[in-house]
Write a protein that holds these residues in place. Structure first.
Motif, PDB file in Angstrom:
ATOM      1  N   LEU A  76      46.718  64.023  13.237  1.00 24.26           N
ATOM      2  CA  LEU A  76      46.468  63.774  14.650  1.00 24.26           C
ATOM      3  C   LEU A  76      47.435  64.593  15.488  1.00 24.26           C
ATOM      4  CD1 LEU A  76      46.753  60.796  12.947  1.00 24.26           C
ATOM      5  CD2 LEU A  76      45.559  60.044  15.002  1.00 24.26           C
ATOM      6  N   TYR A  88      49.212  64.356  19.324  1.00 26.51           N
ATOM      7  CA  TYR A  88      49.480  63.538  20.491  1.00 26.51           C
ATOM      8  C   TYR A  88      50.174  64.390  21.532  1.00 26.51           C
ATOM      9  CZ  TYR A  88      48.347  59.109  18.184  1.00 26.51           C
ATOM     10  OH  TYR A  88      47.695  58.077  17.565  1.00 26.51           O
ATOM     11  N   GLY A 141      54.241  57.074  27.078  1.00 30.74           N
ATOM     12  CA  GLY A 141      54.028  57.042  25.640  1.00 30.74           C
ATOM     13  C   GLY A 141      53.123  58.180  25.204  1.00 30.74           C
ATOM     14  N   PRO A 142      53.104  58.486  23.901  1.00 32.48           N
ATOM     15  CA  PRO A 142      52.208  59.531  23.394  1.00 32.48           C
ATOM     16  C   PRO A 142      50.744  59.165  23.642  1.00 32.48           C
ATOM     17  CG  PRO A 142      53.861  58.924  21.749  1.00 32.48           C
ATOM     18  CD  PRO A 142      53.941  57.903  22.826  1.00 32.48           C
ATOM     19  N   PHE A 152      46.811  60.065  22.541  1.00 34.32           N
ATOM     20  CA  PHE A 152      46.005  60.707  21.507  1.00 34.32           C
ATOM     21  C   PHE A 152      45.206  61.866  22.094  1.00 34.32           C
ATOM     22  CE2 PHE A 152      43.481  61.312  17.852  1.00 34.32           C
ATOM     23  CZ  PHE A 152      42.167  61.462  18.264  1.00 34.32           C
ATOM     24  N   GLU A 161      48.854  60.823   8.336  1.00 31.39           N
ATOM     25  CA  GLU A 161      48.815  59.547   7.631  1.00 31.39           C
ATOM     26  C   GLU A 161      47.993  59.709   6.352  1.00 31.39           C
ATOM     27  OE1 GLU A 161      45.233  57.386  10.179  1.00 31.39           O
ATOM     28  OE2 GLU A 161      46.825  56.211   9.289  1.00 31.39           O
ATOM     29  N   TYR A 196      49.322  54.744   4.409  1.00 30.77           N
ATOM     30  CA  TYR A 196      48.047  54.328   4.981  1.00 30.77           C
ATOM     31  C   TYR A 196      48.263  53.426   6.190  1.00 30.77           C
ATOM     32  CZ  TYR A 196      43.333  52.290   4.972  1.00 30.77           C
ATOM     33  OH  TYR A 196      42.074  51.871   5.312  1.00 30.77           O
ATOM     34  N   GLY A 197      47.696  53.834   7.315  1.00 31.54           N
ATOM     35  CA  GLY A 197      47.796  53.010   8.515  1.00 31.54           C
ATOM     36  C   GLY A 197      49.038  53.252   9.340  1.00 31.54           C
ATOM     37  N   LYS A 198      49.980  54.043   8.868  1.00 28.03           N
ATOM     38  CA  LYS A 198      51.138  54.349   9.716  1.00 28.03           C
ATOM     39  C   LYS A 198      51.303  55.860   9.765  1.00 28.03           C
ATOM     40  CE  LYS A 198      54.898  54.039   6.304  1.00 28.03           C
ATOM     41  NZ  LYS A 198      55.846  53.136   5.621  1.00 28.03           N
ATOM     42  N   LEU A 199      51.856  56.314  10.876  1.00 25.97           N
ATOM     43  CA  LEU A 199      51.934  57.741  11.146  1.00 25.97           C
ATOM     44  C   LEU A 199      53.324  58.292  10.864  1.00 25.97           C
ATOM     45  CD1 LEU A 199      50.018  57.851  14.558  1.00 25.97           C
ATOM     46  CD2 LEU A 199      49.107  58.268  12.278  1.00 25.97           C
ATOM     47  N   PHE A 227      51.786  48.286  15.722  1.00 28.24           N
ATOM     48  CA  PHE A 227      52.893  49.054  15.140  1.00 28.24           C
ATOM     49  C   PHE A 227      54.067  49.100  16.115  1.00 28.24           C
ATOM     50  CE2 PHE A 227      50.239  51.069  11.875  1.00 28.24           C
ATOM     51  CZ  PHE A 227      48.979  50.979  12.439  1.00 28.24           C
ATOM     52  N   TYR A 270      57.406  51.667  16.732  1.00 30.12           N
ATOM     53  CA  TYR A 270      58.051  52.925  16.398  1.00 30.12           C
ATOM     54  C   TYR A 270      59.345  53.047  17.212  1.00 30.12           C
ATOM     55  CZ  TYR A 270      53.912  54.771  14.002  1.00 30.12           C
ATOM     56  OH  TYR A 270      52.873  54.979  13.122  1.00 30.12           O
ATOM     57  N   PHE A 300      58.323  55.333  12.321  1.00 27.74           N
ATOM     58  CA  PHE A 300      57.734  54.028  12.046  1.00 27.74           C
ATOM     59  C   PHE A 300      58.808  52.982  11.771  1.00 27.74           C
ATOM     60  CE2 PHE A 300      54.741  51.039  10.357  1.00 27.74           C
ATOM     61  CZ  PHE A 300      55.364  50.447   9.276  1.00 27.74           C
ATOM     62  N   TYR A 359      54.735  47.191  10.835  1.00 33.28           N
ATOM     63  CA  TYR A 359      53.303  47.110  11.073  1.00 33.28           C
ATOM     64  C   TYR A 359      52.802  45.683  10.862  1.00 33.28           C
ATOM     65  CZ  TYR A 359      48.445  47.140   9.599  1.00 33.28           C
ATOM     66  OH  TYR A 359      47.120  46.832   9.451  1.00 33.28           O
ATOM     67  N   ASP A 377      54.155  45.570   6.607  1.00 30.71           N
ATOM     68  CA  ASP A 377      55.071  46.650   6.242  1.00 30.71           C
ATOM     69  C   ASP A 377      56.235  46.622   7.217  1.00 30.71           C
ATOM     70  OD1 ASP A 377      56.403  49.043   5.673  1.00 30.71           O
ATOM     71  OD2 ASP A 377      54.563  50.184   5.389  1.00 30.71           O
ATOM     72  N   SER A 428      59.119  48.427   6.235  1.00 28.58           N
ATOM     73  CA  SER A 428      59.977  49.359   5.521  1.00 28.58           C
ATOM     74  C   SER A 428      60.802  50.252   6.433  1.00 28.58           C
ATOM     75  CB  SER A 428      59.132  50.231   4.595  1.00 28.58           C
ATOM     76  OG  SER A 428      58.189  50.980   5.336  1.00 28.58           O
ATOM     77  N   LEU A 473      58.562  52.234  20.928  1.00 29.47           N
ATOM     78  CA  LEU A 473      57.145  52.371  21.244  1.00 29.47           C
ATOM     79  C   LEU A 473      56.334  51.359  20.453  1.00 29.47           C
ATOM     80  CD1 LEU A 473      57.015  56.250  20.990  1.00 29.47           C
ATOM     81  CD2 LEU A 473      56.630  54.964  23.086  1.00 29.47           C
ATOM     82  N   TYR A 521      42.324  48.401  10.567  1.00 31.11           N
ATOM     83  CA  TYR A 521      43.349  48.865   9.652  1.00 31.11           C
ATOM     84  C   TYR A 521      42.685  49.815   8.673  1.00 31.11           C
ATOM     85  CZ  TYR A 521      46.810  48.780   5.890  1.00 31.11           C
ATOM     86  OH  TYR A 521      47.717  49.124   4.933  1.00 31.11           O
ATOM     87  N   ARG A 522      42.599  51.079   9.069  1.00 29.40           N
ATOM     88  CA  ARG A 522      42.064  52.065   8.138  1.00 29.40           C
ATOM     89  C   ARG A 522      42.499  53.448   8.598  1.00 29.40           C
ATOM     90  NH1 ARG A 522      37.828  54.726  10.494  1.00 29.40           N
ATOM     91  NH2 ARG A 522      36.729  53.692  12.195  1.00 29.40           N
ATOM     92  N   ILE A 552      45.210  55.429  17.020  1.00 29.56           N
ATOM     93  CA  ILE A 552      46.325  54.545  17.353  1.00 29.56           C
ATOM     94  C   ILE A 552      46.762  54.845  18.782  1.00 29.56           C
ATOM     95  CG2 ILE A 552      48.702  53.945  16.770  1.00 29.56           C
ATOM     96  CD1 ILE A 552      48.044  54.600  13.867  1.00 29.56           C
ATOM     97  N   TYR A 553      46.776  53.828  19.621  1.00 32.57           N
ATOM     98  CA  TYR A 553      47.099  53.961  21.036  1.00 32.57           C
ATOM     99  C   TYR A 553      48.510  53.445  21.291  1.00 32.57           C
ATOM    100  CZ  TYR A 553      42.067  54.592  21.510  1.00 32.57           C
ATOM    101  OH  TYR A 553      40.789  55.044  21.381  1.00 32.57           O
ATOM    102  N   PHE A 554      49.286  54.245  22.009  1.00 33.66           N
ATOM    103  CA  PHE A 554      50.674  53.895  22.269  1.00 33.66           C
ATOM    104  C   PHE A 554      50.873  53.333  23.670  1.00 33.66           C
ATOM    105  CE2 PHE A 554      53.250  55.418  18.735  1.00 33.66           C
ATOM    106  CZ  PHE A 554      52.331  56.158  18.030  1.00 33.66           C
TER     107      PHE A 554
END
Lengths: 113, 115
Positions: A34, A36, A43-44, A46, A93, A98-101, B33, B35, B45, B48, B56, B58, B91, B98-99, B104-106
């Protein structure tokens, strides 16, 4: 380690010309990418994305190219406009993320009138 | 609301103080999420949620950082005993599902300065 890298901190382009922003990645598990755009104090936002099953995706003035063998993608903006001046982030990602950038450091684009 | 909303927009905290940052995701978005973005860097990150479940965490830098989303909508990021290295933009982002490949909108971010 930096899994997504944008090696050019800044880019300056004349209005009407093409802007090319580059991004390299190291993790072969990434399968979705992606771009941004970020203005100061916001914020960023898309911009455009591409799946690893494609090598090109186009949306108006914005085109993203993906070269999987080189682990490289680029964003082309044609024609560039002064309102495009912003910080551009490449993100990826996939796999265990998966699911995080995972983001690159960003490139500051300045388009001069 | 129309977008991801964060508050406060700006926070100055004295070192050692606890802070709480709030996020209202886009209505109906399952994924949320957090960030952290340091000056001159890309967002990194932290954690989540899928609905109320924290799947998550982590990326949380230490046990001073804690996030919750008890009812699957609003989320709070809490930082205990803040330190100068916690100064950053935090952020929040959300997405419908979830895929991989879901946009993803910030939000606009919460700017934290620890003095």
């Amino acid at each position: 380690d930096q899994q997504v890298k944008q090696n050019s901190p800044s880019l300056s382009v004349q209005e009407g010309r093409i802007s090319i922003l580059n991004c390299d990645y190291t993790n072969s598990m990434f399968d979705y990418f992606l771009w941004y755009k970020k203005y100061p104090a916001e914020g960023p936002t898309f911009l455009i994305s591409i799946s690893s099953i494609k090598d090109k995706n186009e949306d108006g003035r914005f085109t993203v190219f993906l070269n999987k063998s080189a682990k490289h993608l680029s964003l082309h903006i044609v024609p560039s406009q002064p309102g495009d001046s912003a910080v551009y982030f490449c993100a990826a990602e996939g796999g265990t993320s998966y699911g995080k950038l995972t983001f690159g450091q960003g490139t500051i684009l300045t388009v001069h009138p | 609301g129309a977008g991801v909303s964060q508050s406060p927009r700006y926070k100055v905290a004295k070192r050692g103080q606890d802070v709480a940052l709030r996020c209202d995701p886009i209505s109906g978005h399952v994924s949320l999420f957090w960030y952290q973005q340091a000056l001159g860097q890309g967002p990194e990150f932290l954690t989540y949620f899928q609905n109320e479940a924290q799947l998550d965490k982590s990326g949380l830098p230490s046990d001073r950082f804690f996030a919750e989303r008890p009812e699957g909508s609003v989320s709070t990021l809490k930082i205990q005993r803040t330190q100068q290295e916690d100064s950053a933009v935090y952020l929040c982002a959300s997405s419908l599902e979830y895929r991989t490949g879901n946009t993803i909108y910030f939000g606009e971010g919460s700017w934290l300065t620890v003095v």
